[in-house]
Write an enzyme that holds these catalytic residues in place. Structure first.
Site, PDB file in Angstrom:
ATOM      1  N   LYS A 127      -8.827   6.452 -19.448  1.00 15.40           N
ATOM      2  CA  LYS A 127      -9.152   7.003 -20.754  1.00 15.40           C
ATOM      3  C   LYS A 127      -7.924   6.971 -21.671  1.00 15.40           C
ATOM      4  O   LYS A 127      -7.444   5.908 -21.988  1.00 15.40           O
ATOM      5  CB  LYS A 127      -9.742   8.397 -20.576  1.00 15.40           C
ATOM      6  CG  LYS A 127     -10.785   8.489 -19.427  1.00 15.40           C
ATOM      7  CD  LYS A 127     -12.055   7.714 -19.695  1.00 15.40           C
ATOM      8  CE  LYS A 127     -12.996   7.586 -18.508  1.00 15.40           C
ATOM      9  NZ  LYS A 127     -13.335   8.811 -17.807  1.00 15.40           N
ATOM     10  N   ARG A 163       0.831  -1.211   0.000  1.00 17.16           N
ATOM     11  CA  ARG A 163       0.000   0.000   0.000  1.00 17.16           C
ATOM     12  C   ARG A 163       0.861   1.256   0.000  1.00 17.16           C
ATOM     13  O   ARG A 163       0.503   2.257  -0.598  1.00 17.16           O
ATOM     14  CB  ARG A 163      -0.974   0.000   1.199  1.00 17.16           C
ATOM     15  CG  ARG A 163      -1.763   1.300   1.331  1.00 17.16           C
ATOM     16  CD  ARG A 163      -3.027   1.193   2.190  1.00 17.16           C
ATOM     17  NE  ARG A 163      -2.879   0.288   3.321  1.00 17.16           N
ATOM     18  CZ  ARG A 163      -2.178   0.542   4.424  1.00 17.16           C
ATOM     19  NH1 ARG A 163      -1.562   1.697   4.557  1.00 17.16           N
ATOM     20  NH2 ARG A 163      -2.086  -0.353   5.380  1.00 17.16           N
ATOM     21  N   TYR A 193     -17.333  16.796 -15.498  1.00 20.38           N
ATOM     22  CA  TYR A 193     -17.709  15.382 -15.575  1.00 20.38           C
ATOM     23  C   TYR A 193     -18.748  15.079 -14.484  1.00 20.38           C
ATOM     24  O   TYR A 193     -18.563  15.464 -13.312  1.00 20.38           O
ATOM     25  CB  TYR A 193     -16.450  14.541 -15.375  1.00 20.38           C
ATOM     26  CG  TYR A 193     -16.679  13.063 -15.278  1.00 20.38           C
ATOM     27  CD1 TYR A 193     -17.101  12.331 -16.386  1.00 20.38           C
ATOM     28  CD2 TYR A 193     -16.458  12.381 -14.085  1.00 20.38           C
ATOM     29  CE1 TYR A 193     -17.308  10.968 -16.297  1.00 20.38           C
ATOM     30  CE2 TYR A 193     -16.662  11.018 -13.985  1.00 20.38           C
ATOM     31  CZ  TYR A 193     -17.090  10.315 -15.097  1.00 20.38           C
ATOM     32  OH  TYR A 193     -17.293   8.974 -15.001  1.00 20.38           O
ATOM     33  N   ASP A 229      -8.341  18.921 -14.409  1.00 21.55           N
ATOM     34  CA  ASP A 229      -8.587  17.559 -14.883  1.00 21.55           C
ATOM     35  C   ASP A 229      -8.140  17.514 -16.345  1.00 21.55           C
ATOM     36  O   ASP A 229      -8.779  18.091 -17.221  1.00 21.55           O
ATOM     37  CB  ASP A 229     -10.084  17.242 -14.746  1.00 21.55           C
ATOM     38  CG  ASP A 229     -10.423  15.805 -15.151  1.00 21.55           C
ATOM     39  OD1 ASP A 229      -9.665  15.213 -15.940  1.00 21.55           O
ATOM     40  OD2 ASP A 229     -11.456  15.296 -14.684  1.00 21.55           O
TER      41      ASP A 229
HETATM   42  C1  PLP Z   1     -13.863   9.215 -16.591  1.00 23.26           C
HETATM   43  C2  PLP Z   1     -13.541  10.556 -16.072  1.00 23.26           C
HETATM   44  C3  PLP Z   1     -13.318  10.770 -14.710  1.00 23.26           C
HETATM   45  C4  PLP Z   1     -13.474   9.666 -13.676  1.00 23.26           C
HETATM   46  O1  PLP Z   1     -12.513   8.684 -13.833  1.00 23.26           O
HETATM   47  P1  PLP Z   1     -12.748   7.131 -13.420  1.00 23.26           P
HETATM   48  O2  PLP Z   1     -11.482   6.484 -13.834  1.00 23.26           O
HETATM   49  O3  PLP Z   1     -13.946   6.667 -14.180  1.00 23.26           O
HETATM   50  O4  PLP Z   1     -12.987   7.115 -11.963  1.00 23.26           O
HETATM   51  C5  PLP Z   1     -12.957  12.042 -14.307  1.00 23.26           C
HETATM   52  N1  PLP Z   1     -12.844  13.064 -15.187  1.00 23.26           N
HETATM   53  C6  PLP Z   1     -13.071  12.897 -16.499  1.00 23.26           C
HETATM   54  C7  PLP Z   1     -12.918  14.056 -17.423  1.00 23.26           C
HETATM   55  C8  PLP Z   1     -13.428  11.644 -16.993  1.00 23.26           C
HETATM   56  O5  PLP Z   1     -13.660  11.487 -18.292  1.00 23.26           O
END
Ligand code: PLP
Length: 422
Positions: free
Chosen positions: A240, A89, A142, A215
């Site tokens: 992503k 961890r 998001y 983000d």
């Molecule tokens: C998918 C996404 C998230 C969340 O990420 P997870 O891996 O699904 O928890 C946050 N911000 C954006 C812009 C996203 O596309």
């Protein structure tokens, strides 16, 4: 060796993220491994993505660093840790390898890899905020981010102020109200593809002693470098584009500041929302090819956006690469490409959007984005169902396309066939 539960500040994840202590005999800081060659011009992004944190295995010479599954590490006498590794961890060599690579890719000094994008966001917010404070965020963030902040952190005493971040003066006003501790920006935004001026918001955040979090999931570090534009924290859903193959769920936070790194690192260690070794390995493999994939994603998306602009069934195309997009000039300035996401509003309203969403063959109807395969999403009922009826609700005639790396001619034919069925 220091016990991280009593002193989290001395060398756990933060030091590991730089590679100073954690990469074995070939250890080197992220910079030397990828971002800079001493005495020469800085190395490029693609070189850093392939090499940072990816030194060959010193025992066998294996060019790909091995996948370390062990949950614990033998000690050379009590407290005698090898390269700082103690328990999975707190640190794991495969996760270290990804964290060094992520830090180099974003031009930061420290990176932390989490089990999902939302886990990374939660760790950042709870590391830097306290109950009673306020977070100002885009009103088209998001949906999952808004749900996390409004429902989980809201119950914990954090107040969310969603607003249009394109109006910089109003943002400055909102941030100068008391207790605005964080400004949260997503650019391009999901799914409306709005572009926000990171540099301008960084100035506002700095002048109000708040932190700017960006983000960077949609843009990726290949197209946009928020830390260089003044952001304090970059977060990612590595699920992503960084993972890139729709086969891993993960998240990351990247910072340049040592104090921030210490806080986020302690949160990661104390809460434990880490990425597992296999997930970290897959994200690392994805990041190595990010540059070549993004070039193709961008090219395909540009071609599809240009094609759809003239289609009679299409009311509006939302893509920052189009000259008439309100954020086009800004995107040209702060990004080195316009990305692989295209949103489309259909003239036939919600029924048309539903029909096309279910009518394509190559574009698969699925949530998520950023993989090599093209995906189709109907945000109103899929990714953004959680914000229906709030001010973050998205138009009902909107489709979001995650344009993959297939032959673009086939993708255009697929969309044209589905639109012809209206
Ligand atoms: C998918 C996404 C998230 C969340 O990420 P997870 O891996 O699904 O928890 C946050 N911000 C954006 C812009 C996203 O596309």
């Amino acid at each position: 060796m220091t016990d991280p539960t009593t002193d989290p500040t001395t060398g756990h994840t933060a030091d590991h993220a730089t590679g100073h202590t954690a990469s074995g005999p070939t250890a080197s800081p992220a910079g030397a491994a990828g971002a800079e060659a001493p005495g020469r011009r800085p190395r490029g992004f693609a070189t850093a993505a392939v090499h940072a944190g990816q030194e060959f295995d010193p025992t066998t010479g294996a060019v790909v660093p091995p996948l370390h599954l062990s949950s614990t590490y033998a000690q050379d006498g009590i407290g005698g840790l090898r390269n700082g590794y103690e328990y999975g961890r707190s640190a794991n060599p495969t996760r270290t390898s990804l964290q060094v690579q992520l830090a180099a890719a974003e031009g930061g000094s420290y990176a932390f890899s989490f089990g999902s994008g939302l886990a990374a966001e939660d760790a950042v917010i709870r590391a830097v905020m306290r109950p009673g404070q306020r977070i100002v965020m885009g009103n088209d963030a998001y949906g999952g981010t808004y749900r996390l902040i409004s429902r989980i952190h809201g119950a914990w005493g954090i107040e969310a102020t969603p607003m249009d971040l394109s109006d910089v003066d109003r943002v400055a006003e909102a941030m100068s109200a008391p207790e605005a501790a964080v400004l949260w920006v997503e650019t391009p935004s999901n799914p409306l593809m709005a572009i926000t001026d990171i540099e301008a918001l960084a100035k506002i955040a700095r002048s109000t002693d708040a932190l700017l979090v960006v983000d960077n999931t949609f843009a990726t570090p290949y197209l946009q470098q928020p830390l260089a534009l003044g952001a304090d924290v970059v977060v990612h859903s590595t699920t992503k584009y960084i993972g890139g193959h729709s086969d891993v769920v993960g998240g990351a936070a990247i910072v340049d500041d040592a104090d921030l790194a210490e806080k986020i690192g302690f949160q990661q260690f104390a809460v434990g929302a880490i990425s597992g070794p296999l997930d970290a390995y897959l994200a690392t493999r994805g990041l190595k090819t990010l540059a070549v994939r993004m070039d193709r994603h961008c090219r395909n998306a540009e071609a599809i956006a240009a094609h759809l602009v003239d289609h009679p069934a299409v009311e509006r195309v939302l893509y920052p690469g189009l000259a008439d997009h309100p954020g086009h000039e800004l995107a040209k300035r702060q990004m080195s490409g316009f990305g692989g996401m295209v949103s489309v509003q259909l003239a036939g309203g919600e029924p048309a959007a539903r029909k096309v969403a279910e009518g394509t063959k190559l574009f698969q109807l699925a949530e998520s984005l950023g993989g090599i395969e093209s995906l189709m999403n109907f945000p109103h009922e899929m990714t953004h169902a959680s914000v229906q009826g709030t001010e973050l609700a998205v138009p009902e005639n909107l489709l979001r396309l995650s344009v993959g790396i297939e032959d673009v001619r086939d993708l255009i034919d697929d969309i044209d066939d589905a639109l012809a069925g209206l």
